[in-house]
Write an enzyme that holds these catalytic residues in place. Structure first.
Site, PDB file in Angstrom:
ATOM      1  N   ALA A 128       2.075   6.291  -8.531  1.00  0.00           N
ATOM      2  CA  ALA A 128       3.380   6.207  -9.191  1.00  0.00           C
ATOM      3  C   ALA A 128       3.222   5.807 -10.652  1.00  0.00           C
ATOM      4  O   ALA A 128       3.894   6.363 -11.528  1.00  0.00           O
ATOM      5  CB  ALA A 128       4.269   5.204  -8.455  1.00  0.00           C
ATOM      6  N   GLY A 132       0.813  -1.219   0.000  1.00  0.00           N
ATOM      7  CA  GLY A 132       0.000   0.000   0.000  1.00  0.00           C
ATOM      8  C   GLY A 132       0.840   1.258   0.000  1.00  0.00           C
ATOM      9  O   GLY A 132       0.426   2.298   0.497  1.00  0.00           O
ATOM     10  N   LEU A 133       2.031   1.156  -0.591  1.00  0.00           N
ATOM     11  CA  LEU A 133       2.903   2.336  -0.586  1.00  0.00           C
ATOM     12  C   LEU A 133       2.815   3.134  -1.888  1.00  0.00           C
ATOM     13  O   LEU A 133       3.752   3.817  -2.272  1.00  0.00           O
ATOM     14  CB  LEU A 133       4.347   1.927  -0.269  1.00  0.00           C
ATOM     15  N   GLY A 134       1.662   2.985  -2.582  1.00  0.00           N
ATOM     16  CA  GLY A 134       1.394   3.998  -3.597  1.00  0.00           C
ATOM     17  C   GLY A 134       1.674   3.666  -5.036  1.00  0.00           C
ATOM     18  O   GLY A 134       2.254   4.469  -5.751  1.00  0.00           O
ATOM     19  N   SER A 135       1.255   2.502  -5.513  1.00  0.00           N
ATOM     20  CA  SER A 135       1.595   2.207  -6.901  1.00  0.00           C
ATOM     21  C   SER A 135       0.667   2.875  -7.921  1.00  0.00           C
ATOM     22  O   SER A 135       1.078   3.133  -9.031  1.00  0.00           O
ATOM     23  CB  SER A 135       1.676   0.705  -7.136  1.00  0.00           C
ATOM     24  N   SER A 136      -0.599   3.162  -7.579  1.00  0.00           N
ATOM     25  CA  SER A 136      -1.478   3.793  -8.587  1.00  0.00           C
ATOM     26  C   SER A 136      -1.007   5.194  -8.930  1.00  0.00           C
ATOM     27  O   SER A 136      -1.004   5.593 -10.098  1.00  0.00           O
ATOM     28  CB  SER A 136      -2.922   3.915  -8.112  1.00  0.00           C
ATOM     29  N   ASP A 192      -0.148  11.624  -2.699  1.00  0.00           N
ATOM     30  CA  ASP A 192       0.661  10.551  -3.287  1.00  0.00           C
ATOM     31  C   ASP A 192       1.199  10.965  -4.660  1.00  0.00           C
ATOM     32  O   ASP A 192       2.330  10.630  -5.026  1.00  0.00           O
ATOM     33  CB  ASP A 192      -0.152   9.253  -3.374  1.00  0.00           C
TER      34      ASP A 192
HETATM   35  O1  PMV Z   1      -4.244   4.670   1.952  1.00  0.00           O
HETATM   36  P1  PMV Z   1      -3.259   5.614   1.338  1.00  0.00           P
HETATM   37  O2  PMV Z   1      -1.851   5.284   1.721  1.00  0.00           O
HETATM   38  O3  PMV Z   1      -3.451   5.774  -0.115  1.00  0.00           O
HETATM   39  O4  PMV Z   1      -3.503   7.042   2.025  1.00  0.00           O
HETATM   40  C1  PMV Z   1      -4.760   7.687   1.979  1.00  0.00           C
HETATM   41  C2  PMV Z   1      -4.662   9.008   2.675  1.00  0.00           C
HETATM   42  C3  PMV Z   1      -5.980   9.773   2.741  1.00  0.00           C
HETATM   43  O5  PMV Z   1      -5.702  11.028   3.379  1.00  0.00           O
HETATM   44  C4  PMV Z   1      -6.979   9.024   3.607  1.00  0.00           C
HETATM   45  C5  PMV Z   1      -6.575  10.021   1.376  1.00  0.00           C
HETATM   46  C6  PMV Z   1      -5.904  11.115   0.562  1.00  0.00           C
HETATM   47  O6  PMV Z   1      -6.095  11.111  -0.673  1.00  0.00           O
HETATM   48  O7  PMV Z   1      -5.241  11.995   1.127  1.00  0.00           O
END
Ligand code: PMV
Length: 330
Positions: A114, A108-112, A156
């Site tokens: 990236a 869950g460290l942000g692949s979409s 992200d």
């Molecule tokens: O779940 P993650 O790591 O994509 O983080 C979401 C963070 C939120 O603040 C809940 C949503 C956002 O877009 O900022």
């Protein structure tokens, strides 16, 4: 050049999740689990998408691409990025697109985000429409909002585009790089993938049914973020740790922490962490714990052995470089 590869880093939310969706500031760092996107222009008009999770490519026409935001999750961001880029460039063209990811998607460290940012950069290079980073950010953010129902702060996308450690405000699109030499964090994966959209909607429901209570929590988070920014810049770890614990209490109040996340957090705190909190939407994914030279190893061990199925320590480099042209790795 008619072909180009770009890569972008993943992200780790440090402070301010959920409040960020309501226009408040947050703090985020880029992690060096990178996603690479190769774009090769072709003579015909078809778009061929090859992604690692599917043995067969997706072959699409220009017309089919117009419905990109209803595609399956794995290709929705990529296809929406292509559509957005065509709109910006004022032309459509055929291409083959390939993607490659380090481990970001597993934790869950942000692949979409990236994949979106790397795709926009590679598209611009392969089609001779160079974009500065602000435009890469804007087109990528529009892509993510379209592909993900609009409830996204874009933190992200900012991390994937600009890299480093950032103070970010969605409402004003302020992206301020922080000069931070060191981020002594342990990252613990809770063994369960989070469903970000579901948790963002859950918090929205709370904000609609109890606007004053939820608004108060959001404002409290915003004041924690303001203090945490100063604490990080001064490397005042005692202060940063305390603020992590306070931020976690607010996230618990919003109802997004889980038994697994809490177990990892308590394991970290009781083994010497200066503070610990979940990172991201909640419901799963990762926690972060602040450590020093002496407490790093005990905290890492405690997380791995805390009894939560699938719990493990993940150790990407932090403050990673933002989007860049890169080499495709066969
Ligand atoms: O779940 P993650 O790591 O994509 O983080 C979401 C963070 C939120 O603040 C809940 C949503 C956002 O877009 O900022």
């Amino acid at each position: 050049m008619t072909s180009a590869t770009a890569s972008a880093p993943g992200k780790l939310m440090l402070f301010g999740e959920h409040a960020a969706v309501y226009g408040h500031p947050c703090l985020v760092t880029a992690v060096d689990f990178r996603t690479r996107v190769l774009v090769r222009r072709s003579e015909d008009k078809s778009v061929v998408l090859r992604i690692p999770s599917r043995p067969e490519p997706f072959v699409l026409t220009v017309d089919e691409l117009q419905g990109a935001n209803s595609f399956p999750g794995e290709i929705r961001f990529l296809a929406t990025a292509i559509k957005k880029f065509w709109g910006h460039a004022g032309e459509t063209f055929g291409m083959e697109v390939r993607t490659q990811s380090d481990l970001a998607h597993s934790f869950g460290l942000g692949s979409s985000s990236a994949v979106t940012v790397a795709a926009i950069k590679a598209l611009s290079e392969a089609s001779h429409h160079p974009l500065d980073l602000d435009l890469v950010f804007r087109l990528s953010y529009e892509t993510v909002r379209e592909a993900q129902t609009g409830l996204a702060s874009g933190f992200d996308v900012a991390a994937a585009t600009f890299g480093g450690t950032l103070y970010y405000v969605a409402e004003t699109r302020l992206v301020q790089p922080l000069d931070i030499q060191e981020l002594p964090l342990v990252i613990g994966y809770s063994g369960r993938k989070a469903n970000t959209v579901e948790y963002v909607k859950q918090v929205r429901t709370l904000s609609q049914t109890h606007p004053q209570l939820a608004g108060g929590i959001m404002r409290h988070i915003a004041s924690i973020v303001a203090k945490a920014k100063v604490g990080l810049e001064r490397q005042d770890w005692a202060q940063v740790g305390l603020l992590m614990d306070l931020n976690q209490a607010d996230l618990q109040a919003l109802g997004v922490s889980t038994h697994e996340l809490d177990s990892l957090i308590y394991a970290a705190r009781t083994n010497g962490a200066l503070g610990a909190k979940l990172s991201g939407a909640g419901g799963g994914d990762c926690i972060i714990a602040l450590v020093d030279g002496e407490t790093r190893t005990p905290v890492e061990k405690a997380i791995a052995q805390c009894g939560v199925a699938g719990a493990q320590v993940v150790s990407p480099g932090l403050g990673a470089e933002g989007v860049r042209l890169d080499q495709w790795r066969e």
